[in-house]
Design an enzyme around this catalytic site. Structure first.
Site, PDB file in Angstrom:
ATOM      1  CG  ASP A 140      -1.968  -1.089   1.202  1.00  0.00           C
ATOM      2  OD1 ASP A 140      -1.726  -2.130   0.546  1.00  0.00           O
ATOM      3  OD2 ASP A 140      -3.031  -0.906   1.826  1.00  0.00           O
ATOM      4  CE  LYS A 203      -5.219   1.993   2.402  1.00  0.00           C
ATOM      5  NZ  LYS A 203      -4.134   1.259   3.066  1.00  0.00           N
ATOM      6  CE  LYS A 239      -6.952  -1.221   2.674  1.00  0.00           C
ATOM      7  NZ  LYS A 239      -5.611  -1.684   3.042  1.00  0.00           N
TER       8      LYS A 239
END
Lengths: 303, 490
Positions: A140, A203, A239
């Site tokens: 991430d 995300k 996400k």
């Protein structure tokens, strides 16, 4: 025309009208999800969670305990899934990997000088490689919001390309920190940049800045994913992270995914919740659906 | 990318995760088997002794019987209204306002009941009757109640006076809301009312009659009589009515105007429409698509201001159409009482046949027909959301009001072209413009011959905002200050 690894053509980026987005979102929240569809949704949510601990005070002990929770959410109720992944700092990847061996739960690691992203490219690449070498299945990363807001889109694009290369076979999630991007137009632009640069997931947030994930921001990103899919045929995951702590809110997100992208995205391969406290609220709801009564929070483990 | 590969890409909205039925509870409502006429503060048997059935269009089952008013009943209602006018027009304006506020509050208190009955009788989905029809109806009473004692400020330097007895005839698409649009300004201005709801959707008007009785409004100020076209004609032709307010089809509107010619009755008509909804290439496309969907499929397309003609700039036509089709796949058509239903039942068999006839016409005319793949119930009157692509100005489906979930799509290249095409129609009720450019909005909206122009939104209603048409869409305005004027003389 190859779309791979070239900055997207912003002339094709649609304008976003915030009022319209909010109206659409309001429609999702009026969907009434009851009985069997609620139960199915709740289990789906559990299985989409990236159980997260990202604190300065994280230790191996804390991470190990959380990993046990990830694989054994609430063993009193049989048939529950595990979460999708745990999300930790690079230094904790090895610990998490060992703790989760054989459970099927993946290990995600934040990288690139998370959460601010204020560092050199070399450091960010090294950070990423370290996490991957320690066994991270997913990375991430955060984008350089300063460069983005300066209009230096090529910098942001190139950086994602570089980190994607450093990921090897690990899937890359690109965090925009939408709370710092300020407009939905910027969210859309960042989504296009990230996907064309090779992101496997986009995300919303680090969880360190408020507001974190919101439904309007997520809808804009889902629509960007949809447009990109139609252009390239490649699916990109989504996400939302931070701020989703209740079952009800999470179900609204599922409704949004279902009605924007369809059924193909309704699995943890393509949709995740970044959350630390959501799991227990979902478990509480599942227990209530099973037994008919709410139980105290003391009946649900906090790891 | 090869063409072949491109064709394979598509989203599948059929998922393993389906929404379980979520029906609204209907046990809390009370309905009688038979409804009489509400005249002079009481429910009275009709002189005709005749009753007709009112059904639930989603199940085709009879809900209740409703009285059919004949000429004598109409006369009785008008006499009651005339008698009540003497007192009602003389009580203090502040008191008048209080009565109207009380109606508004009672409607809010009984909102659930009204929403459920509206859905049962009219076929519209509960989401809309609960979130739009009933709250907006109450808001019209609140808004107009506020004007009751401020009329001289609303029209400075003039002496506003009520007209007398208003005869009001309303349609079946928004039964309660239209009753509110009509009754609230009439009362605020000091008139008394004889109102006739549409024959397929009388129940919420009769429930409103109960509410008005309970509110303590003086007898005869509001009279609600039921029946079909003949009853309406008797109202229009009654010599002691001072004003006719009609919302409905253009054909009936023309008949009304003919029959009151030569009398001193005042008239407002709110008739059909065939609105242009225009998307420019610089529009926020996803939000515009959502607006188009709501513009045409809201209330099954039974909306006089529905955005039934879509104009898309050619450079973005393919994308817009793809997005429209995808969005249509996520629309749920079915049981109107289910909280997740997006599109409910067509109001009547007659209307369903009319829509189906237009679909046949459109196919014969050669426009490209497209419907969403949703399932529809086998019983009841339902129609899938429908598109006609590649339509042209010469098609009847483009020129005539269908009043159903059918959208025609035309493309355009320039601003001049789309203004000309948008105005090239017998109607002029509403229009929609989608662009990110403010100057373009002002330029085009000033050239639209339509009573309402929405920019980057559609179907937004507010009691403070006037609503009404140009050309065959009628004349006179409802809502806002403009909506009070037709109920006053100066």
């Amino acid at each position: 025309m190859s779309t791979k690894n070239s900055l997207p053509d912003f002339r094709n980026t649609p304008i976003i009208d915030q009022v319209g987005v909010e109206e659409r979102v309001a429609r999702f929240t009026t969907r009434s999800i009851k009985k069997s569809s609620k139960m199915q949704g709740l289990k789906m949510i559990l299985n989409m969670i990236d159980l997260t601990t990202l604190e300065g005070k994280d230790t191996e002990g804390k991470v190990k305990q959380m990993c046990f929770k990830a694989a054994h959410l609430h063993d009193i109720i049989p048939g529950l899934p595990t979460v999708a992944a745990v999300c930790v700092y690079p230094t904790m990847v090895k610990t998490a990997k060992d703790a989760l061996k054989g459970t099927g739960v993946k290990v995600a690691s934040v990288s690139t000088a998370f959460p601010s992203g204020q560092s050199t490219r070399e450091v960010k690449i090294a950070d990423t490689k370290f996490a991957v070498e320690n066994g991270a299945d997913e990375i991430d990363m955060v984008i350089s919001r300063g460069e983005f807001l300066k209009g230096n889109y090529e910098y942001v694009f190139d950086e994602i390309v570089a980190i994607k290369a450093a990921c090897g076979s690990a899937r890359l999630k690109v965090i925009f920190e939408t709370g710092e991007l300020s407009t939905l137009d910027n969210v859309r632009k960042a989504s296009d940049i990230a996907m064309y640069a090779g992101a496997d997931f986009i995300k919303t947030s680090t969880g360190k800045i408020s507001p974190a994930a919101t439904m309007p921001v997520t809808l804009v990103m889902l629509e960007a994913i949809r447009d990109y899919y139609y252009k390239t045929g490649r699916m990109v995951g989504m996400k939302p992270a931070g701020g989703i702590s209740t079952s009800k809110a999470a179900i609204h997100y599922l409704v949004m995914v279902k009605e924007t992208l369809g059924g193909a995205w309704l699995s943890n391969e393509w949709f995740r919740f970044g959350a630390s406290s959501l799991a227990n609220d979902v478990l509480m709801q599942i227990a209530k659906e099973t037994s008919g009564v709410y139980q105290s929070l003391d009946y649900f483990s906090k790891d | 990318m090869s063409k072949k590969q491109e064709n394979k890409i598509g989203l599948d909205f059929k998922t393993d995760w389906a929404y379980a039925p979520a029906p609204e509870d209907t046990k809390h409502i009370t309905l009688q088997k038979q409804y009489d006429l509400f005249i002079d503060g009481k429910f009275v048997k009709p002189n005709s002794k005749k009753y007709f059935d009112t059904i639930n269009p989603a199940t085709e089952q009879k809900i209740a019987e409703v009285a059919e008013a004949d000429e004598k009943d109409v006369d009785k209602a008008v006499k009651a209204a005339r008698k009540a006018f003497e007192k009602w027009s003389k009580i203090s304006a502040k008191e008048r306002g209080k009565y109207i506020y009380r109606i508004a509050r009672l409607m809010q208190e009984r909102a659930r009941e009204f929403a459920v009955i509206e859905t049962m009788n009219g076929g519209k989905c509960i989401r809309e009757s609960r979130d739009i029809d009933v709250p907006l109806a109450a808001n019209h009473f609140f808004y107009n109640a506020g004007w009751a004692d401020k009329l001289e400020y609303a029209f400075p330097n003039r002496i506003p006076q009520p007209l007398g007895v208003a005869g009001q005839i309303i349609p079946w698409n928004f039964p309660l809301l239209m009753a509110a649009w009509k009754i609230a300004p009439a009362l605020a201005a000091g008139n008394t009312v004889v109102l006739k709801p549409a024959e397929t959707t009388s129940l919420t008007a009769l429930k409103l009659a109960e509410l008005i009785r309970d509110s303590g409004l003086p007898d005869g100020v509001v009279n609600i009589i039921t029946g079909a076209g003949k009853t309406g004609a008797a109202m229009v032709n009654h010599p002691d009515i001072n004003k006719i307010a009609f919302t409905g089809s253009t054909d009936v509107g023309k008949m009304i105007q003919k029959s009151i010619a030569g009398t001193d009755k005042k008239l407002t008509l709110e008739l059909g429409g065939k609105a242009a909804n225009i998307i420019f290439e610089d529009a926020p496309i996803d939000q515009a698509v959502e607006g188009v969907i709501n513009g045409i499929f809201f209330n099954q397309g039974h909306v006089c201001c529905a955005g039934s003609r879509l104009f898309v700039q050619e450079s973005i036509a393919d994308i817009v159409i793809r997005k429209l089709k995808d969005r249509m796949e996520s629309l749920i058509v079915g049981d109107p009482m289910d909280k997740n239903t997006d599109i409910g039942a067509i109001n009547s068999k007659e209307q369903l046949l009319k829509i189906q006839e237009y679909i046949k016409i459109g196919k014969n005319e050669g426009a490209d027909f497209y419907q969403s793949s949703c399932t529809i119930p086998s019983k009841g009157y339902f129609c899938r959301p429908t598109l006609f692509l590649n339509a042209s100005q010469s098609h009847r489906i483009v020129q005539e009001e269908i009043f159903g979930p059918v959208l025609t799509i035309q493309t355009f290249r320039t601003i001049e072209e789309v203004i000309e095409k948008a105005n090239n129609i017998a109607y002029g009720l509403s229009a929609g413009i989608w662009t990110d450019k403010g100057s373009k909005i002002f330029n085009i909206s000033s050239k639209m011959r339509a009573g309402v122009v929405w920019a980057n939104t559609y179907n937004k209603f507010d009691p403070a905002s006037p609503f009404g048409g140009y050309k065959e869409s009628g004349f006179g305005r409802e809502g806002g200050l403009h909506g009070l004027m037709p109920y006053l003389k100066f």
